[in-house]
Design an enzyme around this catalytic site. Sequence first.
Site, short mmCIF file in Angstrom:
data_model
loop_
_atom_site.label_atom_id
_atom_site.label_comp_id
_atom_site.label_asym_id
_atom_site.label_seq_id
_atom_site.Cartn_x
_atom_site.Cartn_y
_atom_site.Cartn_z
N MET A 59 0.84 -1.20 0.00
CA MET A 59 0.00 0.00 0.00
C MET A 59 0.88 1.25 0.00
SD MET A 59 -3.43 -0.99 2.04
CE MET A 59 -2.84 -0.69 3.70
N GLY A 60 2.14 1.08 -0.37
CA GLY A 60 3.03 2.23 -0.50
C GLY A 60 3.54 2.74 0.83
N TYR A 61 4.09 3.97 0.80
CA TYR A 61 4.81 4.55 1.94
C TYR A 61 5.85 3.52 2.40
CZ TYR A 61 5.57 8.29 5.16
OH TYR A 61 6.12 9.34 5.81
N LEU A 62 6.69 3.16 1.44
CA LEU A 62 7.59 2.02 1.62
C LEU A 62 8.66 2.29 2.69
CD1 LEU A 62 8.09 1.10 -2.16
CD2 LEU A 62 6.38 0.24 -0.55
N GLY A 91 11.20 -2.64 5.65
CA GLY A 91 10.48 -3.93 5.69
C GLY A 91 10.03 -4.33 4.29
N HIS A 92 9.43 -3.37 3.57
CA HIS A 92 9.00 -3.66 2.19
C HIS A 92 10.21 -4.04 1.32
CE1 HIS A 92 5.66 -0.76 3.30
NE2 HIS A 92 4.98 -1.80 2.88
N GLN A 130 -2.90 -12.32 7.77
CA GLN A 130 -3.10 -12.00 6.35
C GLN A 130 -2.39 -13.03 5.46
OE1 GLN A 130 -2.97 -8.00 4.34
NE2 GLN A 130 -0.86 -8.56 3.97
N SER A 181 6.37 -0.45 10.14
CA SER A 181 5.03 -0.31 9.58
C SER A 181 4.86 1.11 9.10
CB SER A 181 4.00 -0.58 10.70
OG SER A 181 2.74 -0.08 10.32
N ARG A 208 2.33 2.75 9.38
CA ARG A 208 1.52 3.45 10.40
C ARG A 208 2.37 4.01 11.54
NH1 ARG A 208 -2.53 -0.60 8.79
NH2 ARG A 208 -4.36 0.53 8.05
#
Length: 273
Positions: free
Chosen positions: A21-24, A27-28, A147, A179, A181
């Site tokens: 969902m972007g805002y990498l 972790g991504h 998930q 994250s 968030r």
Amino acid sequence: MQRLTRKLKAQGVQFGFVPTMGYLHAGHISLVKRARQLVGKTGQVVVSIYVNPTQFAPTEDLSKYPRDLAQDKQMCRDAGVDILFVPSDTEMYPAEFSTYVVEEKLSRRMEGASRPTHFRGVTSVVAKLFNIVLPDVSVFGAKDFQQAAVIQRMVRDLHFPVKVVVAPTHRERDGLAMSSRNKYLNPMQRDQATVLWLAMELARKQVKSRSVAVERLRSEISKLIATQSEARLDYVEFFDRETLEPVEMVKRGTQMALAVFVGKTRLIDNGTL
Ligand code: PAF
């Protein structure tokens, strides 16, 4: 996107896919690196960025979910991503859209209980992305353990020709799971957010050499969370790694997952005890 994949696949090129969902963050990027390892130099690594509205409830943070496409693009370039797929809402959900994919068992507890429409949105969008990107292998983060389990079940149940790989959670130095968030946290909340990691450490210590009843562990963890003024426990669950069935006695090897509000930000984490 689909035309491109089909063309290259006809030439024998392998596709590795990391849906985001972007805002990498780092972790991504660790998932991207895993995808590269899996498809090799001659393969294509695809990252999608799409903040999927159907996995957010009306009361959740869809409109303020952090976004920075310019920075995401740069990070993808630096990480050697071959294809960045950034669909729009109207492409993903055209007018009269009315078909969803629903997993009916693993998605019921934990995140599914706290966010009842969440997994229906996740399975639907991931099914769509798999049909568009047509990957051979797709990498998901272990941070979203439930998930990953739900997606694995969907892939098995619906015969998606995709191998799902789950890569380890990337953590900050103090244990906080990375994250997008985390950006919502002010400095005091950021400090207190380590309580999720501390809760897992506490559980690990408790079950190191014996089994402990769930209720006892849950009460100790509630107490620990309550020591942080900004933190409020949403749930903590102990369950079997494979079946996601809750256990009564917690021991080494049991999976623990928890969700904690820190201020208004809801953080999740999990680990094997
Ligand atoms: O984990 C996420 O970021 C999302 O749930 C996913 C898998 C990209 C689907 O929107």
